[in-house]
Design an enzyme around this catalytic site. Structure first.
Site, mmCIF file in Angstrom:
data_model
loop_
_atom_site.group_PDB
_atom_site.id
_atom_site.type_symbol
_atom_site.label_atom_id
_atom_site.label_comp_id
_atom_site.label_asym_id
_atom_site.label_seq_id
_atom_site.Cartn_x
_atom_site.Cartn_y
_atom_site.Cartn_z
ATOM 1 N N GLU A 115 0.821 -1.214 0.000
ATOM 2 C CA GLU A 115 0.000 0.000 0.000
ATOM 3 C C GLU A 115 0.855 1.263 0.000
ATOM 4 O OE1 GLU A 115 -2.977 0.214 -0.747
ATOM 5 O OE2 GLU A 115 -3.521 -1.880 -0.627
ATOM 6 N N TYR A 145 -7.114 6.391 3.528
ATOM 7 C CA TYR A 145 -7.175 5.301 2.565
ATOM 8 C C TYR A 145 -6.370 4.087 3.023
ATOM 9 C CZ TYR A 145 -5.729 2.176 -1.007
ATOM 10 O OH TYR A 145 -5.434 1.016 -1.649
ATOM 11 N N ASP A 163 -10.257 4.930 -2.777
ATOM 12 C CA ASP A 163 -9.074 5.381 -3.505
ATOM 13 C C ASP A 163 -9.529 5.983 -4.832
ATOM 14 O OD1 ASP A 163 -9.781 3.146 -5.015
ATOM 15 O OD2 ASP A 163 -7.717 2.942 -5.696
#
Length: 307
Positions: free
Chosen positions: A52, A135, A153
DNA sequence: TACGCGTGGCG
DNA sequence: TCGCCAAGCGT
């Protein structure tokens, strides 16, 4: 492909939250999801978190090799935390936005010190980690731990903007209306919600793309408000562009590239060689030092940070 | 809220 | 060619 679900439940949710988009999108995902390494069970929460960070504003194809290198070298948060932050910056290579490397190192340190070396599964605890925003906290909680969170996102925002709101692109900054919509569409059942989060992201990444959506391959084209409206072009303020050439960012990139490739202290003269305008060059170097990406030493020398 | 922050591929 | 775009965050 990442799971072996048999007999997908009919958009089963707890409350009255079932939505006609759930079943086709999740079914499409089961059939077309990419086999990405951070989606495999062996990736674990740390693998999800590393991916991520790397995927923040960086395409999947560029992340893949770096992800493999990082997980091989630092299989647990404590492994990364045990090394100087400059090693994280060096191993970041040319992924871009190298402050992410520094923040990932800081997050690994915090996880080691505050969470016994285990990536937390709680959204608020994730959010408290360096480099983890709304997020990323939701993504790690959802993808790594199967928790129920709206994951918003750029892909999901675009899918919702088109399919539900009927416009080509979402607003520049995430709005309260988008968060509310995402919460409303979130399946009530935890496991289904996690699937939905991954599925909507994947749909935006593979089919409902920014430049040339492939509506012929879209499982919800028949329900898409944007298509129903005749696919109107984006109307409103221009989408925020990114300048680069000639900016401090470009200078910072060049300076840091020199420091990444060097293995001892780098003399000022070697840095001066990458940009001829002295005022901008000095400003960029000062910025790197202020950000903690570069450590100044005695005698006008520099290196990646040891602490 | 708007901006700064890297890098490289694609239409 | 060159602007757009890529799983955002911090200030």
């Amino acid at each position: 492909m990442t799971t072996t679900t048999s007999a997908t439940p009919p958009a089963a949710t707890t409350a009255g939250t079932a939505h006609p988009l759930h079943t086709p999108v999740i079914a499409w995902f089961e059939a077309h999801a990419r086999d990405l390494p951070w989606r495999r069970p062996e990736a674990g929460a740390w693998g999800v978190m590393v991916s991520e960070f790397m995927l923040q504003q960086t395409p999947v194809n560029r992340v893949l090799p770096m992800y493999e290198q990082w997980l091989a070298r630092w299989p647990r948060p404590a492994d990364l935390a045990a090394e100087p932050p400059g090693e994280a910056v060096r191993a970041w290579g040319r992924l871009g936005y190298p402050r992410r490397a520094l923040r990932l190192h800081a997050a690994a340190t915090a996880i080691t010190e505050r969470h016994g070396g285990e990536v937390p599964d709680d959204h608020a605890e994730l959010l408290a980690l360096p480099g983890v925003g709304e997020y990323t906290a939701a993504a790690v909680a959802s993808f790594a731990y199967g928790r129920r969170h709206a994951v918003l996102d750029t892909n999901v925002r675009r899918v919702f903007a088109r399919a539900v709101t009927g416009v080509e692109y979402p607003p520049n900054a995430t709005t309260a209306a988008e968060r509310r919509l995402a919460r409303e569409l979130l399946p009530g059942e935890e496991a289904v919600a996690a699937r939905w989060a991954a599925a909507t992201m994947e749909l935006g990444a593979l089919v409902c793309t920014a430049r040339s959506p492939e509506c012929g391959r879209c499982p919800i084209a028949g329900d898409c408000a944007w298509r129903a409206a005749g696919s109107p072009a984006h109307d409103g303020p221009p989408r925020r562009g990114q300048t680069y050439a000639g900016t401090d960012r470009q200078v910072r990139g060049r300076l840091l590239a020199v420091l990444r490739e060097a293995h001892g202290p780098v003399p000022q003269a070697a840095l001066d060689a990458v940009w001829d305008e002295p005022v901008q060059r000095a400003r960029a170097l000062d910025g790197l030092v202020a950000d903690g990406l570069v450590e100044p030493l005695e005698g006008a020398r520099y290196r990646l940070p040891l602490t």
